[in-house]
Motif scaffolding. Structure first.
Motif, PDB file in Angstrom:
ATOM      1  N   LEU A  86     -71.109  25.176  32.773  1.00 15.63           N
ATOM      2  CA  LEU A  86     -72.022  26.354  32.053  1.00 15.63           C
ATOM      3  C   LEU A  86     -72.680  25.958  31.428  1.00 15.63           C
ATOM      4  O   LEU A  86     -72.411  24.883  30.522  1.00 15.63           O
ATOM      5  CB  LEU A  86     -70.963  27.401  31.548  1.00 15.63           C
ATOM      6  N   ALA A  87     -74.295  26.162  31.289  1.00 14.09           N
ATOM      7  CA  ALA A  87     -75.389  26.000  30.810  1.00 14.09           C
ATOM      8  C   ALA A  87     -75.776  27.061  29.694  1.00 14.09           C
ATOM      9  O   ALA A  87     -75.792  28.556  30.190  1.00 14.09           O
ATOM     10  CB  ALA A  87     -76.270  25.329  31.286  1.00 14.09           C
ATOM     11  N   LEU A  89     -78.188  27.966  26.208  1.00 14.00           N
ATOM     12  CA  LEU A  89     -79.600  27.850  26.091  1.00 14.00           C
ATOM     13  C   LEU A  89     -79.338  28.657  24.599  1.00 14.00           C
ATOM     14  O   LEU A  89     -81.011  28.789  24.113  1.00 14.00           O
ATOM     15  CB  LEU A  89     -81.064  28.879  26.243  1.00 14.00           C
ATOM     16  N   ILE A 141     -73.713  31.218  36.964  1.00 13.56           N
ATOM     17  CA  ILE A 141     -75.701  30.343  36.109  1.00 13.56           C
ATOM     18  C   ILE A 141     -76.176  31.098  35.272  1.00 13.56           C
ATOM     19  O   ILE A 141     -77.832  31.180  34.102  1.00 13.56           O
ATOM     20  CB  ILE A 141     -76.360  30.039  37.507  1.00 13.56           C
ATOM     21  N   TYR A 142     -75.732  32.639  34.898  1.00 15.18           N
ATOM     22  CA  TYR A 142     -76.692  33.541  34.633  1.00 15.18           C
ATOM     23  C   TYR A 142     -76.130  33.545  33.153  1.00 15.18           C
ATOM     24  O   TYR A 142     -76.708  34.506  32.402  1.00 15.18           O
ATOM     25  CB  TYR A 142     -76.352  35.098  34.726  1.00 15.18           C
ATOM     26  N   ALA A 144     -76.898  31.052  31.012  1.00 14.44           N
ATOM     27  CA  ALA A 144     -78.390  30.184  30.381  1.00 14.44           C
ATOM     28  C   ALA A 144     -79.594  31.526  29.787  1.00 14.44           C
ATOM     29  O   ALA A 144     -79.645  31.430  28.892  1.00 14.44           O
ATOM     30  CB  ALA A 144     -78.480  29.400  31.006  1.00 14.44           C
ATOM     31  N   ILE A 145     -79.453  32.548  31.388  1.00 12.99           N
ATOM     32  CA  ILE A 145     -80.777  32.963  31.059  1.00 12.99           C
ATOM     33  C   ILE A 145     -79.948  34.294  29.622  1.00 12.99           C
ATOM     34  O   ILE A 145     -81.010  34.350  28.850  1.00 12.99           O
ATOM     35  CB  ILE A 145     -80.970  33.975  31.980  1.00 12.99           C
ATOM     36  N   VAL A 146     -78.775  34.408  29.972  1.00 10.91           N
ATOM     37  CA  VAL A 146     -78.576  35.540  29.284  1.00 10.91           C
ATOM     38  C   VAL A 146     -78.384  35.380  27.305  1.00 10.91           C
ATOM     39  O   VAL A 146     -79.326  35.761  26.494  1.00 10.91           O
ATOM     40  CB  VAL A 146     -77.759  36.496  29.392  1.00 10.91           C
ATOM     41  N   THR A 147     -78.100  34.139  27.122  1.00  8.10           N
ATOM     42  CA  THR A 147     -78.098  33.758  25.985  1.00  8.10           C
ATOM     43  C   THR A 147     -79.428  32.856  25.226  1.00  8.10           C
ATOM     44  O   THR A 147     -79.245  33.190  24.470  1.00  8.10           O
ATOM     45  CB  THR A 147     -77.099  32.303  25.846  1.00  8.10           C
ATOM     46  N   LEU A 148     -80.322  32.618  26.328  1.00 10.02           N
ATOM     47  CA  LEU A 148     -81.915  32.310  26.164  1.00 10.02           C
ATOM     48  C   LEU A 148     -82.087  33.965  25.030  1.00 10.02           C
ATOM     49  O   LEU A 148     -82.693  33.517  24.285  1.00 10.02           O
ATOM     50  CB  LEU A 148     -82.615  32.069  27.190  1.00 10.02           C
ATOM     51  N   GLY A 149     -81.599  34.518  26.253  1.00 10.10           N
ATOM     52  CA  GLY A 149     -82.455  36.140  25.312  1.00 10.10           C
ATOM     53  C   GLY A 149     -82.072  36.597  24.196  1.00 10.10           C
ATOM     54  O   GLY A 149     -82.510  36.724  23.146  1.00 10.10           O
TER      55      GLY A 149
END
Lengths: 366, 287
Positions: A86-87, A89, A141-142, A144-149
Motif C-alpha cells: 500500500l502506498a 502520500l 490503490i485508493y 494514496a489518493i485519500v491520504t493525499l487529501g
C-alpha cells in the motif's frame, strides 16, 4: 600420576568445550539481527559523544539526528509499502500530527513528555483507523489518493490553528519535575533508543504470522483470502502502524528541532512525503537496513555534506530531482533496491574469495 | 471549478487507459502554466498565443512520459506505476526551477485572460469576463471530447483500450498510440485547467495544482472510475458542495477553517455508502 594426568586432560577438555560453547554463543549472538541494530545504535550514540569531545561538528550531529527521525518514519513506511503493498502520500500530514501534539501538550498545556507521547499515538490510531477503514474498503490503490487529501486538510487545519510552533527548552520536562530538563543531546539519545526499539519491534513483526500474512496479501490478494487472511484487518493494521511511527517521529522532531514555521507551507509538504517514499523505495522496500540506507542517501548526504557546496545550497530542488530519477530507475529496473545490491555484492565477494582460495590450494574435489 | 472538471477528465482518461492514478497530473499541468507565464512575462506575447504554446508543451510532455517510461514499464504492477508517477512529481518539481526563471520569483501575480476588473454587471451580481471565458472553454472542450469519445473511431479505440487492453490489441487497435495520445490529451487538458486556474491565484511553486488534483481524484472516487462521465459528475458535486459549505461559512465564520474538512467528510460518507462510486459498477476480477 595417571590420575592427575587424566584430571588435567579432562579439565582442559572441559575448558575447550566451554570456550567452544562461548564462541558458538557469540557467533549466534552476532548473527541475530538485534545485535546489528544494537551496534548501529551504539555507533549513533558514539557520534554524539565524539561531538561532545569536540571531534565532530555539531551541525553534522544535527543532520544525523534529523535523519534518524526520518528513519523512524521510514520503518513504518517500509512495513506499509514492502509488506502490504500500500502506498500513502499523507506521511507529511501524519508527522505534523505528532509535532503539533508535542507542541500543544508540552508548550500550551504544560504536560509531561510521557502524556504527550501517548496523546500523539492516540491521535494517530484514531485517524489511521478512520481513514483506513473508508479508503481500504474501496480498493488498495485508493489509499494514496485519500491520504493525499487528508494530509492537505490536516496541514491546512493545523496552520490555521497555529502557524508557528515553538517549544522552549524549559518546557521539556521529564515526569513533571521542573529540575529535570532535557537538553537536545538527551533528546538525541532518546531518538536513538526509540529507533532501536522500533527496529527491534519491526523486525519481529516482519517475522511473525502477521508479517507473513501481510506478505501473502502483497503477493496475491486472492490467494491470501483463500488462506483465511482478512485483507481489511491486515491492511488497516499496517496502515495504522505506519501512522503511529510517523506520529512518533513528528513528536521527536518537535522535541529535537523545537521550532516549526508552517507559514509558507515549507515543511510538511508533499515533497516530504515523496522523499520518505523515495528513500524506502531506493532502500528496497522490504528491508530495515535498506530503508535506513535509503534515508541516509536522501536526507543524510544532503544535510551532512551537500549543504556546504554552493551549487546545492542555491538549488535545493536538485536533491528532489535526483530522488525522483532514482525512484523511477529502481522501480523499473531494480525492484530490490539497495538491499538487493548489498546482497549481490556479498555473494560476488564470497565467490571471489572462493576463487582465490581455489587458486592457492587447488579445487576442493570432495 | 472549470479547472477542476478538466483536471478530473484528464485523471480519468489516464486511469482508464493506463490503469494507474496519475499523481503527476498536477505538476504536468503546472509545466504548461509555467511555459505560458514565462513566455508572456519575458517576451510579452499575447496570452492566447502563450496559452496555446503551454498546452502544446504539456501535450508533448505527456506523450514523452508515456513513450519513455510507461511503455517500457508495462510489466510493473499497479502499485509500481503509482510510485513511478510519484517519482515523476519529484523530477518535475526539481526541474522547474532550472528551466523557468519565473520559478525563482517569490510569487507570480495572477494571470487572467482579460483583466479581472472587467466584467458583466447583472443586477447585483458581477461576473468577470475571465470567468465567462473559462466556463466557455471548459464546456467546449468537454463537449468536443465526449462527442469524440462516443462517435469517432478514436473514441471507440479509447473505450476499447480502456475496457481491455489485450483484447483491443487483438482487434487491430494500436493501443500504444492510443495510450500515448491519451497521456498527451490528459497533459493538454491539465494545462488548460492550470492556465484557467492561475487567472485567479498566484503561481508560487510547482504544487499550484495540488488542491485541484486532490479534488479531481476525490471526484473520481465519488463518481466511480468505471465510466468517463461519472468522475465529471463527481467533480460537479464536489465543487457544488464547496460552494454550499462556503455559503454556510458566510453565516458562521468560525466554520471557514473547517470548510474543506467538511466537504471531505461528506464525500467520504458518500463513498462509505457507495464504495464503487455513484455511477460505478462492481468489477469482478477473475483469477
Amino acid at each position: 600420576m595417571s590420575n592427575r594426568m587424566n584430571k588435567y586432560l579432562s579439565d582442559s577438555l572441559l575448558k575447550q568445550e566451554s570456550e567452544r560453547q562461548g564462541a558458538e554463543l557469540w557467533g549466534k549472538l552476532i548473527k541475530r539481527p538485534t545485535f546489528s541494530f544494537a551496534v548501529f545504535a551504539v555507533v549513533m550514540i558514539l557520534i554524539q559523544a565524539l561531538s561532545k569531545a569536540g571531534l565532530i561538528g555539531s551541525s553534522f550531529v544535527n543532520a544525523v539526528g534529523s535523519t534518524l527521525i526520518f528513519c523512524i518514519v521510514g520503518l513504518g513506511f517500509c512495513l506499509l509499502l514492502g509488506y502490504s503493498a500500500l502506498a500513502s502520500l499523507g506521511t507529511a500530514g501524519f508527522i505534523a500530527i505528532g509535532s503539533y501534539s508535542a507542541y500543544y501538550c508540552l508548550a500550551e498545556w504544560g504536560l509531561t513528555i510521557g502524556i504527550g507521547f501517548i496523546v500523539a499515538i492516540l491521535f494517530a490510531v484514531v485517524i489511521g483507523i478512520a481513514v483506513g477503514y473508508i479508503s481500504l474498503r474501496i480498493e488498495g490503490i485508493y489509499l494514496a489518493i485519500v491520504t493525499l487529501g487528508i494530509s492537505e486538510i490536516i496541514k491546512e487545519l493545523l496552520s490555521a490553528l497555529c502557524d508557528t510552533i515553538k517549544i522552549k527548552g524549559t518546557q521539556i520536562t521529564l515526569l513533571g519535575i521542573e529540575s529535570i530538563k532535557l537538553k537536545t543531546d538527551v533528546i538525541y539519545y532518546g531518538i536513538v533508543v526509540i529507533l532501536f526499539i522500533l527496529m527491534f519491534v519491526t523486525q519481529n513483526l516482519m517475522n511473525s504470522p502477521t508479517g507473513r500474512a501481510m506478505l501473502a496479501m502483497k503477493n496475491s490478494t486472492s490467494a491470501a483470502q483463500a488462506f483465511g487472511v482478512s485483507l481489511m484487518k491486515y491492511r488497516l493494521m499496517a496502515f495504522t502502524i505506519s501512522i503511529i511511527y510517523a506520529s512518533i517521529a513528528g513528536f521527536m522532531y518537535m522535541l529535537y528541532i523545537r521550532y516549526v514555521s508552517n507559514s509558507m507551507g515549507n515543511l510538511f509538504t508533499l515533497s516530504m512525503s515523496l522523499n520518505v517514499l523515495g528513500a524506502v523505495i531506493i532502500g528496497g522496500m522490504k528491508s530495515i537496513w535498506g530503508t535506513i540506507g535509503g534515508m541516509f542517501i536522501i536526507y543524510g548526504i544532503d544535510q551532512m555534506f551537500l549543504q556546504d557546496i554552493p551549487f546545492f545550497n542555491e538549488n535545493p530542488t536538485f536533491i528532489t530531482l535526483f530522488c525522483g530519477i532514482l525512484v523511477i530507475v529502481v522501480v523499473m529496473f531494480y525492484p530490490g533496491g539497495l538491499a538487493q545490491l548489498a546482497l549481490e555484492l556479498k555473494y560476488k565477494l564470497a565467490s571471489r574469495k572462493q576463487k582465490i582460495k581455489e587458486g592457492i590450494y587447488g579445487k576442493d574435489l570432495g | 471549478m472549470c479547472a477542476g472538471i478538466l483536471a478530473t477528465f484528464a485523471v480519468t482518461l489516464i486511469f482508464k487507459t493506463s490503469y494507474t492514478t496519475n499523481f503527476a497530473q498536477g505538476v504536468i499541468s503546472a509545466i504548461g502554466a509555467y511555459v505560458a507565464v514565462e513566455l508572456s512575462m519575458k517576451n510579452g506575447y499575447p496570452i492566447w498565443m502563450v496559452a496555446i504554446v503551454g498546452v502544446l508543451v504539456a501535450f508533448i510532455v505527456g506523450v514523452a512520459i508515456d513513450v519513455l517510461i510507461f511503455r517500457n514499464g508495462r510489466y510493473v504492477n499497479s502499485l509500481g506505476k503509482q510510485i513511478i508517477t510519484m517519482g515523476l512529481i519529484s523530477i518535475i518539481i526539481g526541474v522547474i526551477p532550472f528551466i523557468f526563471s519565473v520559478a525563482k520569483m517569490e510569487a507570480v501575480p495572477a494571470f487572467p485572460f482579460i483583466h479581472l476588473t472587467q466584467g458583466l454587471q447583472i443586477g447585483e451580481i458581477f461576473i468577470q469576463y475571465n470567468t465567462i471565458i473559462g466556463v466557455a472553454i471548459t464546456i467546449i472542450l468537454l463537449a468536443a471530447v465526449f462527442l469524440l469519445l462516443q462517435k469517432s473511431k478514436w473514441g471507440l479505440s479509447v473505450r476499447a483500450t480502456a475496457s481491455n487492453e489485450i483484447v483491443a490489441g487483438m482487434m487491430g487497435i494500436n493501443t500504444k498510440v492510443i495510450t500515448a495520445i491519451s497521456w498527451g490529451i490528459a497533459g493538454a487538458f491539465g494545462a488548460v485547467a492550470a492556465i484557467i486556474y492561475i487567472g485567479n491565484v498566484t503561481l508560487s511553486n510547482g504544487y499550484v495544482m495540488t488542491t485541484t488534483q486532490i479534488n479531481a481524484f476525490l471526484a473520481g472516487i465519488l463518481g466511480g472510475f468505471a465510466t468517463f462521465h461519472g468522475p465529471v459528475f463527481g467533480a460537479v458535486i464536489i465543487y457544488g458542495l464547496n460552494i454550499l459549505v462556503g455559503c454556510l461559512c458566510i453565516h458562521m465564520p468560525e466554520l471557514s477553517t473547517w470548510k474543506s474538512a467538511i466537504v471531505y467528510l461528506i464525500v467520504m460518507l458518500l463513498v462509505l455508502w457507495k464504495p464503487q462510486g455513484l455511477f460505478g459498477k462492481k468489477l469482478v476480477k477473475k483469477v
